[in-house]
Design an enzyme around this catalytic site. Structure first.
Site, PDB file in Angstrom:
ATOM      1  N   CYS A  70      36.477  -3.142  78.838  1.00 15.46           N
ATOM      2  CA  CYS A  70      35.939  -2.087  77.967  1.00 15.46           C
ATOM      3  C   CYS A  70      35.192  -2.609  76.740  1.00 15.46           C
ATOM      4  O   CYS A  70      34.087  -2.155  76.442  1.00 15.46           O
ATOM      5  CB  CYS A  70      37.045  -1.174  77.441  1.00 15.46           C
ATOM      6  N   TYR A  88      31.977   3.409  88.248  1.00 24.62           N
ATOM      7  CA  TYR A  88      31.503   3.378  86.869  1.00 24.62           C
ATOM      8  C   TYR A  88      31.079   1.981  86.433  1.00 24.62           C
ATOM      9  O   TYR A  88      30.096   1.828  85.711  1.00 24.62           O
ATOM     10  CB  TYR A  88      32.546   3.984  85.909  1.00 24.62           C
ATOM     11  N   GLU A 133      27.427   1.192  84.998  1.00 26.93           N
ATOM     12  CA  GLU A 133      27.298   0.706  83.618  1.00 26.93           C
ATOM     13  C   GLU A 133      26.501  -0.596  83.568  1.00 26.93           C
ATOM     14  O   GLU A 133      25.580  -0.745  82.752  1.00 26.93           O
ATOM     15  CB  GLU A 133      28.699   0.503  83.013  1.00 26.93           C
ATOM     16  N   THR A 148      42.470   2.036  80.245  1.00 27.23           N
ATOM     17  CA  THR A 148      43.255   1.440  79.172  1.00 27.23           C
ATOM     18  C   THR A 148      44.199   2.422  78.472  1.00 27.23           C
ATOM     19  O   THR A 148      45.383   2.114  78.311  1.00 27.23           O
ATOM     20  CB  THR A 148      42.295   0.773  78.160  1.00 27.23           C
TER      21      THR A 148
HETATM   22  P1  FAD Z   1      45.238  -5.812  82.104  1.00 26.63           P
HETATM   23  O1  FAD Z   1      44.640  -5.392  80.830  1.00 26.63           O
HETATM   24  O2  FAD Z   1      44.357  -6.269  83.199  1.00 26.63           O
HETATM   25  O3  FAD Z   1      46.265  -6.983  81.751  1.00 26.63           O
HETATM   26  C1  FAD Z   1      46.951  -7.688  82.733  1.00 26.63           C
HETATM   27  C2  FAD Z   1      47.185  -9.102  82.212  1.00 26.63           C
HETATM   28  O4  FAD Z   1      48.135  -9.754  83.053  1.00 26.63           O
HETATM   29  C3  FAD Z   1      45.936  -9.971  82.257  1.00 26.63           C
HETATM   30  O5  FAD Z   1      45.692 -10.507  80.977  1.00 26.63           O
HETATM   31  C4  FAD Z   1      46.260 -11.062  83.274  1.00 26.63           C
HETATM   32  O6  FAD Z   1      45.695 -12.308  82.936  1.00 26.63           O
HETATM   33  C5  FAD Z   1      47.777 -11.111  83.181  1.00 26.63           C
HETATM   34  N1  FAD Z   1      48.456 -11.603  84.372  1.00 26.63           N
HETATM   35  C6  FAD Z   1      48.260 -11.231  85.665  1.00 26.63           C
HETATM   36  N2  FAD Z   1      49.149 -11.852  86.473  1.00 26.63           N
HETATM   37  C7  FAD Z   1      49.925 -12.628  85.673  1.00 26.63           C
HETATM   38  C8  FAD Z   1      51.037 -13.509  85.917  1.00 26.63           C
HETATM   39  N3  FAD Z   1      51.545 -13.673  87.139  1.00 26.63           N
HETATM   40  N4  FAD Z   1      51.585 -14.153  84.856  1.00 26.63           N
HETATM   41  C9  FAD Z   1      51.098 -13.995  83.596  1.00 26.63           C
HETATM   42  N5  FAD Z   1      50.048 -13.160  83.319  1.00 26.63           N
HETATM   43  C10 FAD Z   1      49.494 -12.497  84.344  1.00 26.63           C
HETATM   44  N6  FAD Z   1      39.093   1.241  80.869  1.00 26.63           N
HETATM   45  C11 FAD Z   1      38.819   2.193  79.973  1.00 26.63           C
HETATM   46  O7  FAD Z   1      39.719   2.970  79.617  1.00 26.63           O
HETATM   47  N7  FAD Z   1      37.566   2.351  79.431  1.00 26.63           N
HETATM   48  C12 FAD Z   1      36.543   1.521  79.772  1.00 26.63           C
HETATM   49  O8  FAD Z   1      35.423   1.674  79.270  1.00 26.63           O
HETATM   50  C13 FAD Z   1      36.806   0.477  80.695  1.00 26.63           C
HETATM   51  N8  FAD Z   1      35.834  -0.392  81.037  1.00 26.63           N
HETATM   52  C14 FAD Z   1      36.106  -1.413  81.887  1.00 26.63           C
HETATM   53  C15 FAD Z   1      35.089  -2.276  82.214  1.00 26.63           C
HETATM   54  C16 FAD Z   1      35.313  -3.314  83.074  1.00 26.63           C
HETATM   55  C17 FAD Z   1      34.203  -4.279  83.416  1.00 26.63           C
HETATM   56  C18 FAD Z   1      36.621  -3.490  83.649  1.00 26.63           C
HETATM   57  C19 FAD Z   1      36.889  -4.613  84.607  1.00 26.63           C
HETATM   58  C20 FAD Z   1      37.644  -2.610  83.344  1.00 26.63           C
HETATM   59  C21 FAD Z   1      37.407  -1.567  82.453  1.00 26.63           C
HETATM   60  N9  FAD Z   1      38.397  -0.649  82.119  1.00 26.63           N
HETATM   61  C22 FAD Z   1      38.117   0.366  81.237  1.00 26.63           C
HETATM   62  C23 FAD Z   1      39.746  -0.702  82.734  1.00 26.63           C
HETATM   63  C24 FAD Z   1      40.771  -1.346  81.797  1.00 26.63           C
HETATM   64  O9  FAD Z   1      40.317  -2.620  81.417  1.00 26.63           O
HETATM   65  C25 FAD Z   1      42.118  -1.431  82.490  1.00 26.63           C
HETATM   66  O10 FAD Z   1      42.491  -0.162  82.953  1.00 26.63           O
HETATM   67  C26 FAD Z   1      43.217  -1.950  81.562  1.00 26.63           C
HETATM   68  O11 FAD Z   1      42.895  -3.212  81.039  1.00 26.63           O
HETATM   69  C27 FAD Z   1      44.557  -2.028  82.319  1.00 26.63           C
HETATM   70  O12 FAD Z   1      45.543  -2.572  81.511  1.00 26.63           O
HETATM   71  P2  FAD Z   1      46.776  -3.351  82.166  1.00 26.63           P
HETATM   72  O13 FAD Z   1      47.710  -3.653  81.036  1.00 26.63           O
HETATM   73  O14 FAD Z   1      47.289  -2.622  83.320  1.00 26.63           O
HETATM   74  O15 FAD Z   1      46.165  -4.698  82.750  1.00 26.63           O
END
Ligand code: FAD
Length: 449
Positions: A48, A179, A183, A313
């Site tokens: 994001c 999206y 984008e 997010t």
């Molecule tokens: P993440 O934020 O992905 O965090 C997971 C973490 O776990 C990562 O840092 C990873 O390295 C770590 N990890 C994984 N496996 C292990 C392991 N075995 N041991 C230790 N660490 C590990 N959402 C929005 O709301 N608005 C937006 O505009 C938006 N734009 C986006 C644009 C892009 C290009 C992308 C790819 C995603 C976007 N998103 C957006 C989606 C958003 O980023 C995710 O929904 C959000 O980050 C999910 O959060 P999470 O905590 O589930 O996982």
């Protein structure tokens, strides 16, 4: 002696994991959080945040062109330097990475910069081999980009690499219709790259209302984005000059500099030891959880993209907060997934909340739809022939607003406020009763006839 090393071990310091760790620590839990890449997770490091900064950077292309009509003497050919924007964006990502790290430390959570896997209902093992026990384990490992299987797919990149490109591609092919694809198509098109979007079907942005999807497609075509529908990848060949020759079904081969796959995101659930620990996954590899974010193993919970409920997010953050409140705060909470607003930061952007017109017709039967199709004042003076479209979908029996769908300048900023009204169950009459704020684009929402 405590029975376990920690009260909570969180795997993944992204949106969901950071919130759960911080809040659980604040409630007095002994928390450790493992991160294999960078604290902050996808949103902050390669989602994001850097994406939105690129969108801002890209939009200057139009603003600089339009500036002339507003009296500014801007050179006809303003040069754009990708490396400057890229490095400034990456520096801001570093800043945020520092802030997130500090936030966790200040809350008293211990950060372990290593990959962790589950090796038992109360045990995780770090990449270094160290075993750690915890009363609860929270899996918040997010998702990763899906790359379609075909010969030469290793020559493509994903959104992860897009933020680090050495130089601006002269020609870029973007696979996908969601999206992220739209984008990046907008971003690179504004920077002056020739953009080709390849999609298996002829539908972009499935899930959004058909009117705003059609409007974006029409505007994107006008801006020069080339869409190839009903096309699949056969192979990619890397040529001697470094260019990529892409073979698509039913098309002549195309030469481009970069191929970017934006073809969906897969939960990070494999190789984590979950199956061995007896944690159930669904057919798509998402961790199955109940309303309290609990898996079928009592001590193991999961939040965020790895559960594939809504991959956004603010949802991951809410799930992390609900987990901490429920387990350590003595305030059981569940997340309400109704009327979640979302946006596509295309050029112009789309924003939506609630049911599409089609969904409302299927669910409610009787539906009233109001639309405003207009050219923003700024676009009129700029001679920019680009129209905004707002659509309000109402329950035909009660007048309750069940969906708002918008495409136009600043649509996400406007929709966030309107989403409060939809969430609160307000009627069209309540919108009509609200005096317009003039002149604005948002006033269209209270003037719909
Ligand atoms: P993440 O934020 O992905 O965090 C997971 C973490 O776990 C990562 O840092 C990873 O390295 C770590 N990890 C994984 N496996 C292990 C392991 N075995 N041991 C230790 N660490 C590990 N959402 C929005 O709301 N608005 C937006 O505009 C938006 N734009 C986006 C644009 C892009 C290009 C992308 C790819 C995603 C976007 N998103 C957006 C989606 C958003 O980023 C995710 O929904 C959000 O980050 C999910 O959060 P999470 O905590 O589930 O996982």
């Amino acid at each position: 002696m405590a029975e376990y090393d920690y009260d909570l071990f969180v795997i993944g310091a992204g949106s969901g994991g950071v919130r759960a760790s911080r809040v659980s620590s604040a409630y007095g839990a002994r928390v450790a959080v493992a991160e294999e890449y960078r604290v902050g997770g996808t949103c902050v490091i390669r989602g994001c945040v850097p994406k939105k900064l690129l969108v801002y950077g890209a939009h200057f292309a139009e603003d600089l062109k339009d500036a002339k009509r507003f009296g500014w003497q801007v050179p006809i050919d303003c040069a754009f330097d990708w490396a400057t924007l890229r490095d400034n964006v990456l520096a801001d990502v570093d800043r945020l990475n520092g802030l997130y790290t500090q936030g966790l430390e200040n809350a008293g959570a211990e950060i372990i910069l290593e990959r962790a896997t589950v090796t038992g209902p109360h045990e995780v093992t770090l990449a270094s081999g160290k075993k750690i026990t915890s009363k609860y384990i929270l899996v918040a490992t997010g998702a990763h980009p899906h790359i379609p299987e075909f010969p030469g797919n290793e020559h493509g990149i994903t959104s992860n690499e897009a933020f680090h490109l050495e130089s601006l591609p002269r020609r870029i092919m973007i696979a996908g219709g969601g999206y992220i694809a739209n984008e990046f198509a907008g971003i690179f098109n504004e920077f002056g790259s020739h953009v080709i979007v390849v999609n298996r079907t002829d539908v972009i942005l499935r899930g959004y209302d058909h009117s705003v999807r059609d409007r974006l497609l029409q505007i994107s075509l006008t801006k020069g984005i080339d869409f190839r529908f009903h096309a699949e990848f056969e192979k990619i060949e890397k040529l001697e000059n470094g260019c990529l020759k892409v073979f698509l079904t039913g098309q002549e081969p195309v030469e481009v500099d970069v191929v970017l796959f934006a073809t969906g995101r897969v939960p990070n659930s494999t190789g984590l030891g979950l199956e061995e620990a007896g944690v159930e996954l669904d057919a798509k590899g998402a961790i199955k959880v109940d309303a309290q974010n609990r898996t079928n193993v009592d001590s193991i919970y999961a939040v965020g993209d790895v559960t594939n409920r809504i991959q956004l997010t603010p949802i991951a953050i809410r799930e992390g907060q609900a987990f901490a409140d429920t387990i350590f705060g003595g305030k059981p909470k569940t997340v309400d997934y109704g009327n979640v607003p979302s946006a596509v930061f295309s050029h112009p952007p789309i924003a939506a909340v609630g049911m599409t017109e089609g969904e409302a017709r299927n669910k409610l039967g009787s539906v009233k739809v109001y639309t405003s199709d207009f050219r923003a004042m700024k676009n009129v003076l700029a001679n920019r022939n680009e129209r905004a479209l707002y659509k309000m979908v109402c329950d035909g029996m009660t007048g309750r607003v069940v969906g708002i769908h918008m495409i136009g300048p600043d649509a996400p900023e406007i929709l966030q406020a309107a989403a409060v009204a939809v969430k609160a169950g307000l009627t069209k009459e309540a919108f009509d009763d609200t005096v317009a704020l003039h002149p604005s684009m948002a006033e269209e929402l209270v003037l719909l006839k």
